[in-house]
Enzyme design. Structure first.
Site, PDB file in Angstrom:
ATOM      1  N   HIS A 156     -28.199  11.555  36.331  1.00  0.00           N
ATOM      2  CA  HIS A 156     -26.789  11.651  35.890  1.00  0.00           C
ATOM      3  C   HIS A 156     -26.548  10.822  34.629  1.00  0.00           C
ATOM      4  CE1 HIS A 156     -26.156  13.183  40.015  1.00  0.00           C
ATOM      5  NE2 HIS A 156     -26.890  12.137  40.380  1.00  0.00           N
ATOM      6  N   SER A 277     -26.243  10.229   4.885  1.00  0.00           N
ATOM      7  CA  SER A 277     -24.931  10.838   4.736  1.00  0.00           C
ATOM      8  C   SER A 277     -24.505  10.731   3.278  1.00  0.00           C
ATOM      9  CB  SER A 277     -23.930  10.113   5.635  1.00  0.00           C
ATOM     10  OG  SER A 277     -22.619  10.261   5.148  1.00  0.00           O
ATOM     11  N   LYS A 283     -25.724   5.331   7.130  1.00  0.00           N
ATOM     12  CA  LYS A 283     -26.196   6.337   8.082  1.00  0.00           C
ATOM     13  C   LYS A 283     -27.661   6.713   7.926  1.00  0.00           C
ATOM     14  CE  LYS A 283     -22.724   8.298  10.406  1.00  0.00           C
ATOM     15  NZ  LYS A 283     -22.830   9.019  11.632  1.00  0.00           N
ATOM     16  N   GLU A 290     -31.503  17.363  15.870  1.00  0.00           N
ATOM     17  CA  GLU A 290     -30.286  18.174  16.026  1.00  0.00           C
ATOM     18  C   GLU A 290     -30.548  19.628  15.623  1.00  0.00           C
ATOM     19  OE1 GLU A 290     -27.276  16.101  13.798  1.00  0.00           O
ATOM     20  OE2 GLU A 290     -27.338  14.382  15.155  1.00  0.00           O
TER      21      GLU A 290
END
Ligand code: ARG
Length: 463
Positions: A156, A277, A283, A290
């Site tokens: 979980h 970024s 970043k 992704e």
């Protein structure tokens, strides 16, 4: 427009219809397979006395010349040809004349495209298997290096019990191993040659289908000519296996994205495998993971598309089947590309073992072991479960781990606790004691690693 079938038509094809019907824009990818299939067909026709030696030699030389010119970019896929089959045949006739017109004897584009697609799919199965094997060998070497890199195991997405990085990666090893088995399995089933099925009902020429199959390294010829020209099961099976591979890569990517987050900091993705970024200078993003996660949808889409295309097609060939190509080609290419960059990413990724171990020490991953400790001292498990539950509540109030409590605090909750508790629930003990086959204990994991090593040696890449 250079069509192969003008004879019975009195009008030119409408330009929009021509474009709508044509497939060269995407099936040009099959040029190698188309030429290879034609060479085998011509060889067999000659052996059967249907072509003369000279005709055969002229055809084969012509085809090899076309192949060479395509590869050298001297020949481009001009849109006036309807599909790859017309393209190759028309060029052959332009080059060698009448002998070229005999190549299509005893053949239809229906069995020709069925063959080309099988040959192409077979190569893609091999290429995918090779990338999977590479990923497995990177995983195995990471497993060997991280037998005692402790980390929390989750259920979980809540910390559950302590494990090791080797054990966690080992789960993915199993998944990708099964993916390879699926490829080997579907390869066995698809490796039969449809050439010689003709349009749908075979041919009256004395073809030697077994010989064509042999020339093209198939196990043998397919056994029903209608099925031969209208079967795309093997593409569907491959897309299904590719979808499962993407599902595995996507789950793994999701974990890497989490582990790479500021909150987890379990891993750091190498600069060469991350991006920045345009506005936020601080970043470093896990874009590769992704994108792999994102491209999964595209591969599933190809599977759904072909399943849907095939579902209402009566026997035998129907033009709907031309739709088997674009999305399938895209999916095959996408998965291999994903495997390559994903493997590179994990090979270069830094695992923050300190952060992982600290995380495993927090979050009560040793609570089950603390309960087991009491059981060993004679407390029934259900009571032990309740005692440890109260202990955890107390720890949360105090903001401490179980093994950070003093013996006095422990004994106030349950007098059975003794000094040896600390040793019994240390991270090291918790992991080492898990020694059933498949568990994270380093001693038993070494045995599993030896088996996986043997597996990699016994199963080199398919070819
Ligand atoms: N371009 C077609 C395909 O990909 C080739 C087969 C055409 N056969 C035919 N009878 N129209 O399916």
């Amino acid at each position: 427009m250079a069509q192969l079938w003008g004879g019975r038509f009195t009008k030119e094809t409408d330009q929009n219809v021509y474009m709508f019907n044509a497939s060269l824009g995407f099936d040009h990818k099959l040029y190698r397979e188309d030429i290879r299939g034609s060479i085998a067909h011509a060889t067999m026709l000659c052996e059967q006395g249907i072509l003369t030696e000279e005709e055969k030699t002229s055809i084969i030389d012509g085809l090899n010349g076309i192949l060479q010119d395509i590869e050298d970019q001297k020949l481009s896929f001009e849109p006036q040809y309807e599909d790859i089959h017309s393209f190759v045949e028309s060029h052959l006739i332009d080059r060698i004349g009448d002998a070229g017109k005999k190549l299509h004897t005893g053949r239809s584009r229906n069995d020709q495209v069925a063959l080309d697609m099988r040959l192409y799919t077979r190569e893609e199965i091999f290429a995918t298997d090779k990338e999977l094997r590479e990923l497995l060998s990177v995983l195995l070497s990471l497993m060997k290096d991280n037998l005692e890199t402790y980390m929390p195991g989750f259920t979980h997405l809540q910390k559950a019990q302590p494990t090791t990085l080797a054990h966690h990666l080992g789960a993915y090893f199993e998944m990708f191993k099964r993916d390879r088995m699926r490829l080997a399995d579907l390869y066995e089933r698809m490796n039969y040659c449809p050439l010689g099925a003709g349009a749908l009902a075979g041919t009256t020429y004395p073809l030697n289908r077994a010989r064509t199959a042999e020339l093209l390294s198939f196990t043998g010829p397919t056994l029903n000519s209608m099925d031969s020209v209208s079967d795309r099961d093997y593409v569907i099976e491959f897309l299904s296996a590719l979808s499962v591979i993407m599902m595995h890569l996507s789950r793994f990517s999701e974990e890497i994205i989490l582990w790479n987050s500021n909150e987890y900091r379990f891993v750091e993705i190498d600069d060469a495998f991350s991006t920045g970024s345009s506005i936020m200078p601080q970043k470093k993003n896990p874009d590769i993971a992704e994108l792999v996660r994102g491209k999964t949808g595209r591969v599933y889409g190809a599977l759904m598309s072909l399943l849907t295309t095939m579902k209402g097609i009566p026997l035998a060939y129907n033009k709907d089947m031309q739709e088997d190509k674009e999305l399938a080609f895209d999916a095959m290419e996408t998965v291999q590309h994903c495997l390559v960059v994903f493997t590179g990413m994990i090979r270069t990724m830094k695992f923050n073992s300190d952060v992982m171990a600290k995380s495993a020490m927090r979050g009560f991953t040793n609570a089950t072991d603390a309960a087991d400790y009491l059981v060993r001292k004679g407390v029934p498990f259900r009571d032990a479960h309740g005692i440890i539950g109260r202990l955890v509540l107390y720890c949360i109030e105090q903001n401490k781990a179980i093994d950070e409590l003093s013996l006095r605090e422990l004994q106030e909750i349950c007098p059975t606790f003794e000094e040896d508790l600390y040793e019994a629930i240390s991270l090291k003990t918790c992991v080492e004691k898990r020694l059933t086959i498949g568990a994270p204990g380093p001693e038993q994991m070494k045995q599993v690693i030896a088996l996986e090593e043997e597996y990699l040696q016994t199963y080199p890449a398919l070819a």
